[in-house]
Design a protein around this motif. Structure first.
Motif, PDB file in Angstrom:
ATOM      1  N   ARG A 279       0.847  -1.198   0.000  1.00 11.50           N
ATOM      2  CA  ARG A 279       0.000   0.000   0.000  1.00 11.50           C
ATOM      3  C   ARG A 279       0.878   1.242   0.000  1.00 11.50           C
ATOM      4  O   ARG A 279       2.007   1.201   0.464  1.00 11.50           O
ATOM      5  N   ASN A 280       0.318   2.355  -0.478  1.00  6.40           N
ATOM      6  CA  ASN A 280       1.044   3.626  -0.375  1.00  6.40           C
ATOM      7  C   ASN A 280       0.787   4.254   0.995  1.00  6.40           C
ATOM      8  O   ASN A 280       0.076   3.680   1.827  1.00  6.40           O
ATOM      9  N   SER A 281       1.336   5.441   1.241  1.00  6.96           N
ATOM     10  CA  SER A 281       1.251   6.023   2.581  1.00  6.96           C
ATOM     11  C   SER A 281      -0.182   6.418   2.944  1.00  6.96           C
ATOM     12  O   SER A 281      -0.487   6.644   4.102  1.00  6.96           O
ATOM     13  N   LEU A 282      -1.072   6.492   1.932  1.00  7.08           N
ATOM     14  CA  LEU A 282      -2.466   6.801   2.226  1.00  7.08           C
ATOM     15  C   LEU A 282      -3.294   5.531   2.399  1.00  7.08           C
ATOM     16  O   LEU A 282      -4.510   5.582   2.507  1.00  7.08           O
ATOM     17  N   GLY A 283      -2.609   4.395   2.389  1.00  6.88           N
ATOM     18  CA  GLY A 283      -3.325   3.146   2.622  1.00  6.88           C
ATOM     19  C   GLY A 283      -3.990   2.571   1.384  1.00  6.88           C
ATOM     20  O   GLY A 283      -4.769   1.626   1.484  1.00  6.88           O
ATOM     21  N   ALA A 284      -3.684   3.096   0.200  1.00  5.95           N
ATOM     22  CA  ALA A 284      -4.282   2.554  -1.028  1.00  5.95           C
ATOM     23  C   ALA A 284      -3.366   1.478  -1.607  1.00  5.95           C
ATOM     24  O   ALA A 284      -2.141   1.579  -1.502  1.00  5.95           O
ATOM     25  N   PHE A 285      -3.973   0.443  -2.210  1.00  4.99           N
ATOM     26  CA  PHE A 285      -3.176  -0.638  -2.791  1.00  4.99           C
ATOM     27  C   PHE A 285      -2.348  -0.149  -3.966  1.00  4.99           C
ATOM     28  O   PHE A 285      -2.810   0.639  -4.771  1.00  4.99           O
ATOM     29  N   ILE A 286      -1.115  -0.655  -4.051  1.00  7.00           N
ATOM     30  CA  ILE A 286      -0.266  -0.374  -5.197  1.00  7.00           C
ATOM     31  C   ILE A 286       0.305  -1.708  -5.700  1.00  7.00           C
ATOM     32  O   ILE A 286       0.348  -2.674  -4.947  1.00  7.00           O
ATOM     33  N   PRO A 287       0.720  -1.780  -6.970  1.00  5.39           N
ATOM     34  CA  PRO A 287       1.315  -3.025  -7.464  1.00  5.39           C
ATOM     35  C   PRO A 287       2.680  -3.265  -6.813  1.00  5.39           C
ATOM     36  O   PRO A 287       3.247  -2.324  -6.259  1.00  5.39           O
ATOM     37  N   PRO A 288       3.286  -4.441  -6.894  1.00  5.68           N
ATOM     38  CA  PRO A 288       2.716  -5.622  -7.561  1.00  5.68           C
ATOM     39  C   PRO A 288       1.684  -6.348  -6.704  1.00  5.68           C
ATOM     40  O   PRO A 288       1.781  -6.356  -5.476  1.00  5.68           O
ATOM     41  N   TYR A 289       0.733  -6.946  -7.387  1.00  2.49           N
ATOM     42  CA  TYR A 289      -0.332  -7.742  -6.787  1.00  2.49           C
ATOM     43  C   TYR A 289       0.277  -8.835  -5.894  1.00  2.49           C
ATOM     44  O   TYR A 289       1.154  -9.567  -6.333  1.00  2.49           O
ATOM     45  N   LEU A 290      -0.157  -8.880  -4.635  1.00  5.37           N
ATOM     46  CA  LEU A 290       0.316  -9.856  -3.635  1.00  5.37           C
ATOM     47  C   LEU A 290       1.833  -9.779  -3.424  1.00  5.37           C
ATOM     48  O   LEU A 290       2.484 -10.763  -3.078  1.00  5.37           O
ATOM     49  N   GLY A 291       2.366  -8.567  -3.606  1.00  3.00           N
ATOM     50  CA  GLY A 291       3.808  -8.356  -3.526  1.00  3.00           C
ATOM     51  C   GLY A 291       4.348  -8.142  -2.121  1.00  3.00           C
ATOM     52  O   GLY A 291       5.527  -7.847  -1.959  1.00  3.00           O
ATOM     53  N   GLY A 292       3.487  -8.288  -1.089  1.00  2.39           N
ATOM     54  CA  GLY A 292       3.963  -8.176   0.288  1.00  2.39           C
ATOM     55  C   GLY A 292       3.770  -6.786   0.869  1.00  2.39           C
ATOM     56  O   GLY A 292       3.720  -5.798   0.144  1.00  2.39           O
ATOM     57  N   SER A 293       3.648  -6.716   2.202  1.00  3.80           N
ATOM     58  CA  SER A 293       3.437  -5.433   2.871  1.00  3.80           C
ATOM     59  C   SER A 293       4.139  -5.431   4.217  1.00  3.80           C
ATOM     60  O   SER A 293       4.100  -6.415   4.954  1.00  3.80           O
ATOM     61  N   ALA A 294       4.788  -4.299   4.516  1.00  2.00           N
ATOM     62  CA  ALA A 294       5.530  -4.214   5.772  1.00  2.00           C
ATOM     63  C   ALA A 294       4.779  -3.382   6.800  1.00  2.00           C
ATOM     64  O   ALA A 294       5.295  -3.114   7.871  1.00  2.00           O
ATOM     65  N   GLN A 295       3.536  -2.963   6.499  1.00  2.00           N
ATOM     66  CA  GLN A 295       2.848  -2.076   7.439  1.00  2.00           C
ATOM     67  C   GLN A 295       1.497  -2.637   7.847  1.00  2.00           C
ATOM     68  O   GLN A 295       0.460  -2.056   7.576  1.00  2.00           O
ATOM     69  N   LEU A 296       1.531  -3.779   8.515  1.00  2.00           N
ATOM     70  CA  LEU A 296       0.282  -4.408   8.924  1.00  2.00           C
ATOM     71  C   LEU A 296      -0.081  -4.024  10.344  1.00  2.00           C
ATOM     72  O   LEU A 296       0.781  -3.676  11.147  1.00  2.00           O
ATOM     73  N   PRO A 297      -1.397  -4.115  10.685  1.00  2.00           N
ATOM     74  CA  PRO A 297      -1.801  -3.946  12.068  1.00  2.00           C
ATOM     75  C   PRO A 297      -0.938  -4.818  12.977  1.00  2.00           C
ATOM     76  O   PRO A 297      -0.616  -5.954  12.616  1.00  2.00           O
ATOM     77  N   GLY A 298      -0.537  -4.276  14.103  1.00  2.00           N
ATOM     78  CA  GLY A 298       0.267  -5.051  15.040  1.00  2.00           C
ATOM     79  C   GLY A 298       1.739  -5.050  14.687  1.00  2.00           C
ATOM     80  O   GLY A 298       2.532  -5.718  15.335  1.00  2.00           O
ATOM     81  N   GLY A 299       2.121  -4.298  13.629  1.00  2.00           N
ATOM     82  CA  GLY A 299       3.522  -4.207  13.257  1.00  2.00           C
ATOM     83  C   GLY A 299       4.046  -5.435  12.520  1.00  2.00           C
ATOM     84  O   GLY A 299       5.245  -5.640  12.408  1.00  2.00           O
ATOM     85  N   PHE A 300       3.126  -6.266  11.996  1.00  2.00           N
ATOM     86  CA  PHE A 300       3.569  -7.462  11.290  1.00  2.00           C
ATOM     87  C   PHE A 300       3.948  -7.150   9.847  1.00  2.00           C
ATOM     88  O   PHE A 300       3.566  -6.121   9.298  1.00  2.00           O
ATOM     89  N   GLU A 301       4.686  -8.084   9.265  1.00  2.00           N
ATOM     90  CA  GLU A 301       5.122  -7.955   7.885  1.00  2.00           C
ATOM     91  C   GLU A 301       4.641  -9.191   7.131  1.00  2.00           C
ATOM     92  O   GLU A 301       4.899 -10.309   7.568  1.00  2.00           O
ATOM     93  N   ALA A 302       3.942  -8.982   6.033  1.00  2.00           N
ATOM     94  CA  ALA A 302       3.470 -10.122   5.236  1.00  2.00           C
ATOM     95  C   ALA A 302       4.321 -10.222   3.985  1.00  2.00           C
ATOM     96  O   ALA A 302       4.443  -9.248   3.248  1.00  2.00           O
ATOM     97  N   PRO A 303       4.923 -11.389   3.726  1.00  2.00           N
ATOM     98  CA  PRO A 303       5.786 -11.519   2.547  1.00  2.00           C
ATOM     99  C   PRO A 303       4.983 -11.575   1.252  1.00  2.00           C
ATOM    100  O   PRO A 303       3.768 -11.748   1.283  1.00  2.00           O
ATOM    101  N   ALA A 304       5.685 -11.438   0.132  1.00  2.00           N
ATOM    102  CA  ALA A 304       5.044 -11.611  -1.180  1.00  2.00           C
ATOM    103  C   ALA A 304       4.581 -13.056  -1.303  1.00  2.00           C
ATOM    104  O   ALA A 304       5.275 -13.985  -0.882  1.00  2.00           O
ATOM    105  N   ILE A 305       3.371 -13.251  -1.841  1.00  2.00           N
ATOM    106  CA  ILE A 305       2.874 -14.629  -2.017  1.00  2.00           C
ATOM    107  C   ILE A 305       2.427 -14.885  -3.451  1.00  2.00           C
ATOM    108  O   ILE A 305       1.562 -15.723  -3.695  1.00  2.00           O
ATOM    109  N   HIS A 306       2.968 -14.111  -4.434  1.00  2.00           N
ATOM    110  CA  HIS A 306       2.707 -14.502  -5.819  1.00  2.00           C
ATOM    111  C   HIS A 306       3.652 -15.655  -6.149  1.00  2.00           C
ATOM    112  O   HIS A 306       4.630 -15.910  -5.432  1.00  2.00           O
TER     113      HIS A 306
END
Ligand code: HEC
Ligand code: HEC
Length: 294
Positions: free
Chosen positions: A203-230
């Motif tokens: 996601r961008n800093s406004l919380g909107a999705f950006i590519p790549p699709y399923l490319g992972g995110s480092a800013q999850l609730p609780g401070g978690f990081e989700a890896p890319a799963i494509h």
């Protein structure tokens, strides 16, 4: 008045009118009534696999009576009571009102919901699945307990501020996913029911999705990081279809370790309730995303 000042005032007026328009424009659209009846048992399974139980129930508490704290960079959210209570839950809601909430992110009184409620994924749920969920929620025990208010910092606590955000970033158009093939079924489970992208999309800093699709995110609730799963990322980390399918039931990684973070709840309260064919379909779909698309 100088010509320049006149232009300036005219420009300001136009901007103000546009902003007022965005604020007061009704959200959502009138949709044709959903014709399917809905089945309580199918709906109960969807409440589980769709993550509704995980977000809307305390671990020890009554089902759907309101969930645990969801800490985000914008503040703390609490998923509300959605039991059949007429006072505190959604006992008085029509199927049309439920559809608008779930797939369009609009409350019965026309207010926008925060995207912490993953309606951006649920927008692609089929009419039949919406009806099943509705019947399952009607069949819940009414829990007479008020929802907990969100605890958000200014300006995020101003619900109307969501309107320009919604206007810029949110779409409520269904992806109309064809589920007749295994890959199609997998895509439906990933994008709509399982809302995997809510955590695994960048996601961008406004919380909107950006590519790549399923490319992972480092800013999850609780401070978690989700890896890319494509597929490209999964193959690089030694996943195969069988490992992935079992992972969604037992949380085991290819190296024998157990997954952590919020993925634990996703599996324990959600994907482990999927049947094997559906878990296989998710695995096949994710692994087909090579190279990453969209
Ligand atoms: C990631 C957490 C999360 C998941 C998963 C989730 N919800 Fe929610 N839900 C929320 C939050 C947070 C709100 C409150 C949004 C707001 O106040 O703007 C909400 C609001 C709602 C509302 C509106 C209730 C009201 O009183 O206005 C309904 C209905 C609802 N959810 C149903 C569902 C269903 C059905 C599912 C599963 C298909 C589901 N939710 C999955 C977090 C979640
Ligand atoms: C609430 C957020 C959330 C949702 C929703 C979510 N995940 Fe995850 N997922 C995570 C986090 C966080 C991790 C990393 C866990 C860790 O650090 O051990 C993860 C890890 C994974 C992994 C392990 C990757 C690896 O190589 O370590 C896979 C596979 C995965 N998720 C698949 C999915 C699928 C499929 C869905 C949808 C059905 C999904 N996730 C939905 C948060 C989420």
């Amino acid at each position: 008045m100088s010509k320049r000042l006149k232009w300036f005032i005219a420009f300001d007026l136009v901007i103000t009118i546009i902003l007022l328009g965005v604020y007061f424009a009704p959200l959502g659209e009138q949709r044709p009534a959903i014709s399917t009846e809905g089945d309580v048992l199918v709906g109960q399974a969807l409440l589980q696999t769709g993550g509704c139980v995980a977000c809307h129930s305390q671990v020890e508490g009554p089902a759907m009576a309101g969930g645990p704290r969801l800490a985000t960079p914008f503040g703390d959210f609490y998923a509300p009571n959605i039991t059949s209570s007429s006072t505190f839950g959604i006992g008085t809601w029509s199927l049309a009102e439920f559809e608008a909430a779930l797939r369009q992110g609009v409350s019965p009184d026309g207010r926008p919901y925060y995207p912490a409620f993953p309606f951006a994924s649920y927008r692609s749920l089929t009419d039949a699945d919406v009806a099943h969920l509705y019947q399952a929620l009607r069949a819940t025990e009414p829990v007479e307990q008020p929802s907990v208010d969100h605890d958000l910092a200014f300006p995020f606590n101003v619900r109307l501020g969501l309107k320009p955000w919604r206007w810029l970033f949110a779409t409520t158009q269904s992806l109309a996913i064809d589920q007749s093939s295994e890959l199609g079924r997998g895509r439906y489970l990933v994008d709509a029911v399982g809302h995997c992208g809510e955590c695994h999309n960048p996601r961008n800093s406004l919380g909107a999705f950006i590519p790549p699709y399923l490319g992972g995110s480092a800013q999850l609730p609780g401070g978690f990081e989700a890896p890319a799963i494509h597929g490209a990322a999964l193959l690089a980390r030694d996943w195969d279809a069988e490992d992935l399918s079992y992972f969604l039931a037992d949380g085991l990684l290819p190296d024998g370790d157990v997954v952590g973070g919020s993925m634990v709840e996703v599996i324990e309260m959600g994907t482990r309730y999927l049947n094997k064919a559906d878990r296989d379909a998710i695995a096949a779909y994710l692994l087909s995303l090579v190279p990453p698309q969209r």
